[in-house]
Scaffold this motif. Structure first.
Motif, PDB file in Angstrom:
ATOM      1  N   SER A   3       0.982  -1.407   0.120  1.00 42.33           N
ATOM      2  CA  SER A   3      -0.169  -0.005  -0.095  1.00 42.33           C
ATOM      3  C   SER A   3       0.746   1.309  -0.140  1.00 42.33           C
ATOM      4  CB  SER A   3      -0.771   0.189   1.202  1.00 42.33           C
ATOM      5  OG  SER A   3      -0.183   0.092   2.391  1.00 42.33           O
ATOM      6  N   TYR A   4       2.069   1.167   0.340  1.00 38.79           N
ATOM      7  CA  TYR A   4       3.003   2.239   0.285  1.00 38.79           C
ATOM      8  C   TYR A   4       3.747   2.456  -0.987  1.00 38.79           C
ATOM      9  CZ  TYR A   4       2.019   2.248   5.149  1.00 38.79           C
ATOM     10  OH  TYR A   4       1.451   2.549   6.344  1.00 38.79           O
ATOM     11  N   ILE A   5       3.713   1.653  -1.968  1.00 40.65           N
ATOM     12  CA  ILE A   5       4.107   1.719  -3.327  1.00 40.65           C
ATOM     13  C   ILE A   5       4.220   2.978  -3.835  1.00 40.65           C
ATOM     14  CG2 ILE A   5       4.260   0.577  -5.566  1.00 40.65           C
ATOM     15  CD1 ILE A   5       4.584  -2.100  -4.356  1.00 40.65           C
ATOM     16  N   PRO A   6       2.747   3.483  -4.086  1.00 43.54           N
ATOM     17  CA  PRO A   6       2.738   4.935  -4.644  1.00 43.54           C
ATOM     18  C   PRO A   6       3.519   5.906  -3.835  1.00 43.54           C
ATOM     19  CG  PRO A   6       0.422   3.936  -4.315  1.00 43.54           C
ATOM     20  CD  PRO A   6       1.671   3.102  -3.524  1.00 43.54           C
ATOM     21  N   LEU A   7       3.819   5.966  -2.738  1.00 46.57           N
ATOM     22  CA  LEU A   7       4.770   7.050  -2.082  1.00 46.57           C
ATOM     23  C   LEU A   7       5.991   6.479  -2.442  1.00 46.57           C
ATOM     24  CD1 LEU A   7       4.758   9.512  -0.170  1.00 46.57           C
ATOM     25  CD2 LEU A   7       4.714   8.008   1.771  1.00 46.57           C
ATOM     26  N   ILE A   8       6.275   5.710  -2.299  1.00 45.07           N
ATOM     27  CA  ILE A   8       7.684   5.000  -2.619  1.00 45.07           C
ATOM     28  C   ILE A   8       7.798   5.450  -3.960  1.00 45.07           C
ATOM     29  CG2 ILE A   8       9.397   3.296  -3.231  1.00 45.07           C
ATOM     30  CD1 ILE A   8       7.824   1.563  -1.010  1.00 45.07           C
ATOM     31  N   LEU A   9       7.202   5.416  -4.945  1.00 40.93           N
ATOM     32  CA  LEU A   9       7.178   5.706  -6.523  1.00 40.93           C
ATOM     33  C   LEU A   9       7.502   7.529  -6.585  1.00 40.93           C
ATOM     34  CD1 LEU A   9       5.220   3.180  -8.433  1.00 40.93           C
ATOM     35  CD2 LEU A   9       7.560   3.239  -8.017  1.00 40.93           C
ATOM     36  N   PHE A  10       6.667   7.984  -5.609  1.00 37.96           N
ATOM     37  CA  PHE A  10       6.463   9.616  -5.681  1.00 37.96           C
ATOM     38  C   PHE A  10       8.038   9.799  -5.181  1.00 37.96           C
ATOM     39  CE2 PHE A  10       6.434  13.436  -2.950  1.00 37.96           C
ATOM     40  CZ  PHE A  10       6.005  14.194  -4.221  1.00 37.96           C
ATOM     41  N   THR A  11       8.739   9.181  -4.106  1.00 41.96           N
ATOM     42  CA  THR A  11      10.133   9.383  -4.038  1.00 41.96           C
ATOM     43  C   THR A  11      11.054   9.118  -5.002  1.00 41.96           C
ATOM     44  OG1 THR A  11       9.329   8.800  -1.904  1.00 41.96           O
ATOM     45  CG2 THR A  11      11.781   8.649  -2.149  1.00 41.96           C
ATOM     46  N   VAL A  12      10.743   8.038  -5.755  1.00 47.49           N
ATOM     47  CA  VAL A  12      11.644   7.892  -7.014  1.00 47.49           C
ATOM     48  C   VAL A  12      11.563   8.708  -7.969  1.00 47.49           C
ATOM     49  CG1 VAL A  12      11.664   6.194  -8.845  1.00 47.49           C
ATOM     50  CG2 VAL A  12      11.616   5.366  -6.246  1.00 47.49           C
ATOM     51  N   THR A  14      10.529  11.947  -7.623  1.00 45.36           N
ATOM     52  CA  THR A  14      11.019  13.438  -7.312  1.00 45.36           C
ATOM     53  C   THR A  14      12.532  13.346  -7.293  1.00 45.36           C
ATOM     54  OG1 THR A  14      10.611  12.763  -4.918  1.00 45.36           O
ATOM     55  CG2 THR A  14       8.875  14.206  -6.032  1.00 45.36           C
ATOM     56  N   ASN A  15      13.039  12.123  -6.985  1.00 42.36           N
ATOM     57  CA  ASN A  15      14.511  12.066  -6.955  1.00 42.36           C
ATOM     58  C   ASN A  15      15.173  11.980  -8.395  1.00 42.36           C
ATOM     59  OD1 ASN A  15      17.308  10.253  -7.071  1.00 42.36           O
ATOM     60  ND2 ASN A  15      16.812  10.309  -4.752  1.00 42.36           N
ATOM     61  N   ALA A  16      14.472  11.493  -9.391  1.00 44.67           N
ATOM     62  CA  ALA A  16      14.918  11.531 -10.776  1.00 44.67           C
ATOM     63  C   ALA A  16      14.636  12.918 -11.385  1.00 44.67           C
ATOM     64  CB  ALA A  16      14.072  10.486 -11.510  1.00 44.67           C
ATOM     65  N   ALA A  17      13.459  13.599 -10.928  1.00 43.34           N
ATOM     66  CA  ALA A  17      13.273  14.742 -11.330  1.00 43.34           C
ATOM     67  C   ALA A  17      14.590  15.827 -10.967  1.00 43.34           C
ATOM     68  CB  ALA A  17      11.893  15.240 -11.028  1.00 43.34           C
ATOM     69  N   ALA A  18      14.624  15.650  -9.570  1.00 46.42           N
ATOM     70  CA  ALA A  18      15.794  16.565  -9.072  1.00 46.42           C
ATOM     71  C   ALA A  18      17.245  16.256  -9.741  1.00 46.42           C
ATOM     72  CB  ALA A  18      15.904  16.278  -7.737  1.00 46.42           C
ATOM     73  N   GLN A  19      17.329  14.953 -10.121  1.00 42.91           N
ATOM     74  CA  GLN A  19      18.867  14.579 -10.736  1.00 42.91           C
ATOM     75  C   GLN A  19      18.847  15.524 -12.259  1.00 42.91           C
ATOM     76  OE1 GLN A  19      21.248  13.349 -10.162  1.00 42.91           O
ATOM     77  NE2 GLN A  19      20.880  12.795  -7.905  1.00 42.91           N
ATOM     78  N   LEU A  20      17.574  15.191 -12.992  1.00 45.64           N
ATOM     79  CA  LEU A  20      17.428  15.773 -14.268  1.00 45.64           C
ATOM     80  C   LEU A  20      17.380  17.237 -14.224  1.00 45.64           C
ATOM     81  CD1 LEU A  20      14.726  13.404 -15.623  1.00 45.64           C
ATOM     82  CD2 LEU A  20      16.994  13.377 -16.248  1.00 45.64           C
ATOM     83  N   LEU A  84      15.007   2.523  -9.226  1.00 52.20           N
ATOM     84  CA  LEU A  84      14.217   2.957 -10.247  1.00 52.20           C
ATOM     85  C   LEU A  84      14.486   4.424 -10.542  1.00 52.20           C
ATOM     86  CD1 LEU A  84      11.043   1.002  -9.296  1.00 52.20           C
ATOM     87  CD2 LEU A  84      12.432   0.504 -10.931  1.00 52.20           C
ATOM     88  N   ALA A  85      14.971   5.163  -9.726  1.00 49.35           N
ATOM     89  CA  ALA A  85      15.499   6.537 -10.453  1.00 49.35           C
ATOM     90  C   ALA A  85      16.458   6.650 -11.462  1.00 49.35           C
ATOM     91  CB  ALA A  85      15.910   7.381  -9.100  1.00 49.35           C
ATOM     92  N   TYR A  86      17.323   5.493 -11.364  1.00 48.03           N
ATOM     93  CA  TYR A  86      18.129   5.385 -12.377  1.00 48.03           C
ATOM     94  C   TYR A  86      17.601   5.044 -13.578  1.00 48.03           C
ATOM     95  CZ  TYR A  86      21.835   3.607 -15.623  1.00 48.03           C
ATOM     96  OH  TYR A  86      22.693   3.734 -16.779  1.00 48.03           O
ATOM     97  N   VAL A  87      16.571   4.327 -13.762  1.00 47.64           N
ATOM     98  CA  VAL A  87      16.020   3.905 -14.917  1.00 47.64           C
ATOM     99  C   VAL A  87      15.245   4.909 -15.331  1.00 47.64           C
ATOM    100  CG1 VAL A  87      14.248   2.666 -15.717  1.00 47.64           C
ATOM    101  CG2 VAL A  87      15.675   1.507 -14.020  1.00 47.64           C
ATOM    102  N   VAL A  88      14.388   5.681 -14.630  1.00 45.79           N
ATOM    103  CA  VAL A  88      13.981   6.828 -15.068  1.00 45.79           C
ATOM    104  C   VAL A  88      14.874   8.174 -15.934  1.00 45.79           C
ATOM    105  CG1 VAL A  88      12.432   8.978 -14.494  1.00 45.79           C
ATOM    106  CG2 VAL A  88      12.030   6.691 -13.406  1.00 45.79           C
TER     107      VAL A  88
END
Length: 122
Positions: A3-12, A14-20, A84-88
């Motif tokens: 049930s926490y996967i959506p929040l985990i994916l939000f973290t992923v 936002t992490n990827a967006a920050a890198q980009l 997964l942030a690396y993938v994005v």
């Protein structure tokens, strides 16, 4: 934990967006030379670049959501999802920064995704 996967994916994401954003900002600044320009002037130039600034702000949001995730689930479950942030980033960089996406990187991306699926199932 699922049930926490959506929040985990939000973290992923936002992490990827920050890198980009950081990459975009630093590419716009070009090579830095603190020895020539001065350390403080260089730091100010970097921090006040809009892409860098918003990238850093996005990292704060990402870390805040990660802290919420860590308060709810085991770190051995949540932390691997960050890969997964690396993938994005790799896919985005291929299409928008024209960075190389070699067969070895594609294979690595596949393994990361497969590993994440196994962890999500556990």
């Amino acid at each position: 934990m699922n049930s926490y996967i959506p929040l985990i994916l939000f973290t992923v994401l936002t992490n990827a967006a920050a890198q980009l954003m950081l990459k975009r900002g630093m590419t716009g600044l070009g090579q830095l030379d603190p020895g020539h320009d001065g350390l403080i002037a260089t730091v100010l130039r970097v921090v006040f670049n809009p892409f860098v600034f918003f990238g850093l702000c996005t990292f704060v949001v990402s870390m805040a959501s990660h802290l919420v995730v860590l308060s709810k689930v085991q770190i051995s479950y949540a932390y691997p999802f960050l890969s997964l942030a690396y993938v994005v980033v790799a896919v985005y960089a291929y299409f928008f920064f024209q960075e190389d996406l070699s067969p070895a990187r594609i294979a690595g991306i596949g393994l990361i995704m497969l590993g994440t699926i196994f962890i999500a199932q556990s």
